[in-house]
Enzyme design. Structure first.
Site, PDB file in Angstrom:
ATOM      1  N   GLU A  34       4.142 -11.669  -5.420  1.00 63.41           N
ATOM      2  CA  GLU A  34       4.317 -11.775  -4.030  1.00 63.41           C
ATOM      3  C   GLU A  34       3.379 -12.430  -3.071  1.00 63.41           C
ATOM      4  O   GLU A  34       2.694 -12.038  -2.221  1.00 63.41           O
ATOM      5  CB  GLU A  34       4.581 -10.182  -3.377  1.00 63.41           C
ATOM      6  CG  GLU A  34       5.736  -9.790  -4.180  1.00 63.41           C
ATOM      7  CD  GLU A  34       6.325  -8.614  -3.259  1.00 63.41           C
ATOM      8  OE1 GLU A  34       5.379  -7.811  -2.390  1.00 63.41           O
ATOM      9  OE2 GLU A  34       7.209  -7.933  -3.551  1.00 63.41           O
TER      10      GLU A  34
ATOM     11  N   GLU B 125      11.326  -6.281  -9.035  1.00 62.47           N
ATOM     12  CA  GLU B 125      11.238  -4.941  -8.184  1.00 62.47           C
ATOM     13  C   GLU B 125      12.470  -4.904  -7.252  1.00 62.47           C
ATOM     14  O   GLU B 125      13.117  -5.730  -6.704  1.00 62.47           O
ATOM     15  CB  GLU B 125      10.098  -5.362  -7.054  1.00 62.47           C
ATOM     16  CG  GLU B 125       8.791  -5.458  -7.942  1.00 62.47           C
ATOM     17  CD  GLU B 125       7.485  -5.272  -6.835  1.00 62.47           C
ATOM     18  OE1 GLU B 125       7.632  -4.840  -5.648  1.00 62.47           O
ATOM     19  OE2 GLU B 125       6.351  -5.922  -7.151  1.00 62.47           O
TER      20      GLU B 125
END
Ligand SMILES: *[C@@H]1O[C@H](CO)[C@@H](O)[C@H](O)[C@H]1NC(C)=O
Ligand SMILES: *[C@@H]1O[C@H](CO)[C@@H](O)[C@H](O)[C@H]1NC(C)=O
Ligand SMILES: *[C@@H]1O[C@H](CO)[C@@H](O)[C@H](O)[C@H]1NC(C)=O
Length: 401
Positions: free
Chosen positions: A218, A321
């Site tokens: 991320e 995720e």
């Protein structure tokens, strides 16, 4: 250590996919590593979140036990309580958050993969004198991957907290600040981490079931950080790929035993990770798909299911995720609060898992939480509550799509 030997080990321990994988491999005579990732079996897994980078929002009880409750993130706690006290407190946490019995339970639930988020500081010689990170985590990583190997779980090793922090004000970076990662010096520290981890995976006997190395979790992806994102795609990604491959060349790793090198996919919004990579050999991509953060969804039960059913995140992609969360303004309403809504949340789980299996599979965030009674983020408690089924391979039959 060769990855093919890791796979033989899977075959000895993980009955579920033994027959199918071996038959397919014999038929096509292709390297087993490729078979596993492409077509034979979907990845079904959980993140070992808050194991090596504790995120207070999902581990409030542990955070308090560690003496960190006055602090927001790992850096602040280490600085606040002092290095020695912090090392001691974190060791206790590393030793107890994920146990061998957790790993066995993960396997027993029909899951075949774990993603392990780690901070660059687990390689301690990369940490500067004026930085604050806990010391001593590596022993516990060695132990956890050893259990994964022993019980037959595939492992994705994920550089989740980068030098300087790669994402603004996030506990998951270990240091919740404005990102300082996007400099030559911090890129270099990340390359050194990746080279070192590559070597460890190929030479340490406990790491034989680690099949994928994610170069960065991320990174920045919003307009305010556009230039940094572009520089990362152009500079960091290709160099990270080359440094890992160079290490594998030095170690004379055979093609079939090489690691898959993973990047956040285009859907993350930092740009197309493929643009400057020197080759797409052994690459893989990660999609994080939290419907709770998607502003386009019609905010009703039907709206969430409709979106979940329509999702297709692409090929050579694992949804690394996701969760059962919904928009924070809805989560405690009569329609969505967890009390009395188990049946709906089972459908919501199944719809998402089924769609993510159009890609190469899924890894739930996260395995375990404490300090909050909300199984929408915690696979283990969702199973205990009867929301997520005891066999992770049943999404198709439970899905409302
Ligand atoms: C390897 O993993 C096992 C658990 O399977 C653990 O007991 C052992 O200490 C680990 N070995 C090393 C050298 O860290
Ligand atoms: C990619 O893989 C192919 C097939 O194994 C190989 O021939 C080629 O040299 C590789 N390319 C690079 C750039 O490594
Ligand atoms: C959640 O819902 C609120 C209220 O409708 C909305 O303003 C907000 O944008 C939504 N948040 C996300 C992340 O979708």
């Amino acid at each position: 250590m060769l990855f093919s030997s890791a796979l033989s080990l899977f075959f000895a321990t993980a009955e579920a996919w033994t027959v199918q994988s071996r038959a397919a491999a014999l038929q096509n005579e292709q390297p087993l590593t490729e078979r596993w990732l492409s077509s034979v079996e979907k990845m079904r897994g959980v993140n070992l979140g808050s194991q090596f980078i504790v995120e207070r929002w999902m581990a409030e009880d542990s955070w308090e036990d560690m003496g960190c409750s006055s602090y927001n993130d790992e850096w602040a706690c280490v600085e606040g309580i002092g290095q020695t006290a912090a090392d001691k407190a974190f060791k206790k946490h590393w030793a107890s958050w994920t146990t061998e019995s957790d790993i066995k339970q993960i396997v027993s639930l029909g899951l075949n993969t774990v993603r392990i988020p780690v901070g660059f500081w687990i390689r301690e010689d990369l940490v500067y004198d004026d930085e604050y990170y806990p010391r001593g985590g590596l022993t516990y990583l060695d132990r956890i991957v050893g259990w994964c190997k022993q019980h037959g779980l595939y492992v994705i090793m994920d550089l989740h907290g980068a030098p300087g922090s790669q994402s603004p004000y996030e506990q998951f970076t270990g240091h919740s600040v404005n990102p300082g990662f996007y400099t030559a010096a911090n890129y270099e520290r990340a390359y050194k981490f990746l080279e070192w981890m590559t070597k460890r995976i190929h030479t340490h006997d406990n790491y034989t079931s680690v099949g994928m190395l994610q170069v960065l979790n991320e990174p920045v992806h919003v307009a305010a950080w556009k230039e940094e994102a572009a520089d990362m795609i152009k500079t960091f990604y290709p160099a990270a790929y080359e440094r890992i491959q160079d290490m594998e060349n030095d170690l004379e790793i055979a093609d079939a035993d090489r690691l898959h090198i993973q990047f956040m996919g285009t859907s993350w919004g930092s740009g197309n990770p493929r643009t400057y990579l020197p080759s797409l050999n052994n690459t893989f991509f990660d999609a994080h798909r939290y419907l709770s953060f998607d502003k386009r969804i019609t905010m009703s039960k039907a709206g969430y299911i409709k979106t979940a059913c329509a999702d297709d995140m692409g090929r050579n992609v694992v949804v690394g995720e996701w969760s059962l969360s919904v928009n924070s303004t809805l989560k405690n309403t009569d329609e969505f609060k967890i009390e009395g809504q188990k049946t709906w949340y089972t459908s919501y789980w199944a719809a998402q898992a089924q769609s993510f299996e159009r890609s190469n599979g899924w890894i739930f965030w996260s395995w375990k939480c404490d300090g909050r009674d909300d199984w929408r983020w915690c696979y283990k408690s969702a199973v205990a509550a009867g929301v997520i089924p005891k066999d992770a391979g049943t999404a198709d039959s439970l899905s409302p799509c």
